[in-house]
Design an enzyme around this catalytic site. Structure first.
Site, PDB file in Angstrom:
ATOM      1  N   GLU A 275       0.866  -1.187   0.000  1.00  0.00           N
ATOM      2  CA  GLU A 275       0.000   0.000   0.000  1.00  0.00           C
ATOM      3  C   GLU A 275       0.897   1.230   0.000  1.00  0.00           C
ATOM      4  O   GLU A 275       0.848   2.064   0.891  1.00  0.00           O
ATOM      5  CB  GLU A 275      -1.008  -0.020   1.157  1.00  0.00           C
ATOM      6  CG  GLU A 275      -0.418  -0.366   2.483  1.00  0.00           C
ATOM      7  CD  GLU A 275      -1.437  -0.436   3.606  1.00  0.00           C
ATOM      8  OE1 GLU A 275      -2.508  -1.032   3.405  1.00  0.00           O
ATOM      9  OE2 GLU A 275      -1.150   0.115   4.673  1.00  0.00           O
ATOM     10  N   CYS A 357       3.914  32.966   8.907  1.00  0.00           N
ATOM     11  CA  CYS A 357       4.581  33.583  10.058  1.00  0.00           C
ATOM     12  C   CYS A 357       5.185  32.484  10.932  1.00  0.00           C
ATOM     13  O   CYS A 357       4.844  32.358  12.122  1.00  0.00           O
ATOM     14  CB  CYS A 357       3.602  34.412  10.860  1.00  0.00           C
ATOM     15  SG  CYS A 357       2.819  35.665   9.867  1.00  0.00           S
TER      16      CYS A 357
HETATM   17  C1  LIG Z   1       1.093   6.481   5.079  1.00  0.00           C
HETATM   18  C2  LIG Z   1       0.727   5.081   4.930  1.00  0.00           C
HETATM   19  C3  LIG Z   1       1.001   4.399   3.736  1.00  0.00           C
HETATM   20  C4  LIG Z   1       1.747   5.010   2.595  1.00  0.00           C
HETATM   21  O1  LIG Z   1       3.040   5.341   2.933  1.00  0.00           O
HETATM   22  P1  LIG Z   1       4.095   5.805   1.828  1.00  0.00           P
HETATM   23  O2  LIG Z   1       5.292   6.162   2.615  1.00  0.00           O
HETATM   24  O3  LIG Z   1       3.500   6.972   1.134  1.00  0.00           O
HETATM   25  O4  LIG Z   1       4.305   4.675   0.901  1.00  0.00           O
HETATM   26  C5  LIG Z   1       0.582   3.097   3.640  1.00  0.00           C
HETATM   27  N1  LIG Z   1      -0.081   2.483   4.647  1.00  0.00           N
HETATM   28  C6  LIG Z   1      -0.360   3.112   5.793  1.00  0.00           C
HETATM   29  C7  LIG Z   1      -1.095   2.386   6.849  1.00  0.00           C
HETATM   30  C8  LIG Z   1       0.045   4.426   5.987  1.00  0.00           C
HETATM   31  O5  LIG Z   1      -0.211   5.029   7.147  1.00  0.00           O
END
Ligand SMILES: *Cc1c(COP(=O)(O)O)cnc(C)c1O
Length: 435
Positions: A275, A357
């Site tokens: 993901e 600011c």
């Molecule tokens: C932020 C996040 C991602 C994506 O992270 P990247 O660093 O953009 O690849 C995937 N899974 C979860 C649960 C996240 O919190």
């Protein structure tokens, strides 16, 4: 050296700035498509693979639609992100709901649409069962490996033991056991333990930990995990001297662990998921802003028309973003009209600053750049993930809009800039008059 590409010539960029005004974000569709194809191809060495794009990185439905065309689902953490996925035509189990501290109504919304619920805690089994009146057929849990994950301390997420996410090792066995007893039929496993990580060994280690856990879950509980989500966290080379992660290398390392652990455990075929947000769109988005002031006090400052409200990573994390000046290429800069980069005729050391600011509102600090003239267009690179999305309205700063460079060269607006009316939309001024 890692080349810093920008897809427009100086003349094209000036025309675009004329037409839409500055500042703006620009995303390169062709580069996004080519990159996701490369990513997907690398992981096609697994029998089944899916990337759920982390919507929070770039929550624009036009981008989600492009990624869906390339076979991606989405990873969501809130109701609006679920709705955005739906608007982009992404549905059912192509949407992963990896949320935390989630209200019942959001679980309900995701459940009603057949999205995958990825639970962040053992108490959420009961919470979800009460909220929905039953448990879904498919449940995923987020694992926090604690001190088992050794591979260095990640700068953004920190030590797993100190991170608020996921279930402990003990709890995760208990959680699947409870779900099995309650009649849950399908099981998935997830972990996200690094952020902006460039070391491929780190992902191999995460995979090994999750694969071993899946094998143990099968052996001890008879729970057959059907998909393993390795989370996000693949980094990008923000600095010109950093090296991009080699997707093929990462895929092969994970495949090695797959063959060593999952195959003998009888868990082949296993669906492998990511993901990721950052590596999917990060390098292919740019914040373009104009130099509107120059001041010389103890340092030399260039004031631009964007601010930390548009891109807060430098201010929030001290993050480095490469900065280039249109028409004044540096060694690592690549554009269609300067394919080999260049050597600026004159350089200066600047702080490039926004209008907030807050003294952390600096896109570059003590950076040697080509000599900047007023009106020059300045390009902040690698802003395509966690860029505009992280923006905010502090100081009543209106966030800029988003443009998409289509593969045919056309530039379309995919989000307009905010106006003062947007900012006032939540205030009842008639009420104020009678107050
Ligand atoms: C932020 C996040 C991602 C994506 O992270 P990247 O660093 O953009 O690849 C995937 N899974 C979860 C649960 C996240 O919190």
């Amino acid at each position: 050296m890692n080349e810093k590409y920008f897809p427009l010539t100086k003349a094209q960029l000036e025309q675009t700035a004329q037409k839409f005004g500055t500042p703006f974000y620009l995303y390169d569709e062709d580069a996004i498509r080519k990159n996701i194809r490369k990513f997907t191809k690398a992981f096609s060495i697994f029998p089944s693979f899916k990337e759920y794009f982390a919507v929070k990185a770039l929550p624009n439905p036009y981008i989600l639609k492009i990624l869906a065309e390339e076979g991606c689902g989405t990873d969501c953490s809130s109701l609006p992100e679920l709705v955005l996925s739906e608007k982009a035509g992404i549905s059912g189990e192509n949407v992963m709901f990896t949320s935390n501290e989630t209200p019942a109504s959001e679980y309900q919304y995701a459940f009603d649409r057949g999205n995958i619920l990825n639970l962040d805690d053992i108490t959420h089994i009961e919470y979800v069962e009460k909220s929905l009146g039953k448990l879904p057929d498919l449940i995923s849990f987020r694992y926090n490996p604690g001190s088992l994950k050794s591979g260095g301390v990640n700068a953004i997420i920190g030590k797993p033991e100190e991170a608020k996410y996921g279930l402990t090792r003990e709890q995760i066995f208990e959680a699947y056991k409870i779900c099995k007893e309650k009649g849950v039929k399908r099981f998935a496993l997830h972990a996200m333990v690094a952020s902006n990580e460039l070391n491929p060994e780190s992902f191999e280690e995460t995979a090994r930990i999750l694969f071993q856990l899946s094998a143990e879950l099968k052996e001890k509980l008879g729970v057959r995990i059907e998909s393993i989500d390795l989370g996000g966290g693949l980094g990008i080379p923000y600095k010109p001297d950093q090296v991009a992660v080699d997707y093929d290398d990462v895929a092969k390392r994970i495949r090695k662990q797959y063959d060593a652990i999952l195959v003998p455990a009888g868990l082949d075929p296993m669906k492998i998921c990511w993901e990721c947000g950052r590596p999917i769109t990060g390098p292919y988005g740019y914040l373009v802003t104009k130099a509107i002031h120059q001041k010389h006090i103890y340092r030399e400052y260039i004031g631009v028309d964007a601010s930390m409200a548009d891109l807060m990573r430098p201010g929030m994390y001290g993050a480095y973003h490469h900065v280039s000046v249109a028409g004044k290429p540096q060694e690592c800069d690549r554009t269609p009209d300067s394919p080999n980069g260049g050597k600026p005729a004159q350089t200066e050391v600047y702080d490039v600053v926004g209008s907030l600011c807050e003294n952390c509102d600096k896109f570059a600090v003590q950076r040697t750049l080509p000599k900047i003239d007023m009106g020059d267009l300045i390009i902040v690179h690698d802003a395509g993930a966690h860029g505009r999305a992280m923006g905010f309205n502090y100081n009543a700063k209106m966030r800029c809009g988003e443009l998409l460079l289509r593969p045919n060269g056309e530039i379309v607006q995919i989000r307009r800039r905010e106006t003062i009316e947007d900012y006032f939309a939540t205030i009842d001024f008639d009420g104020l008059a009678n107050f």
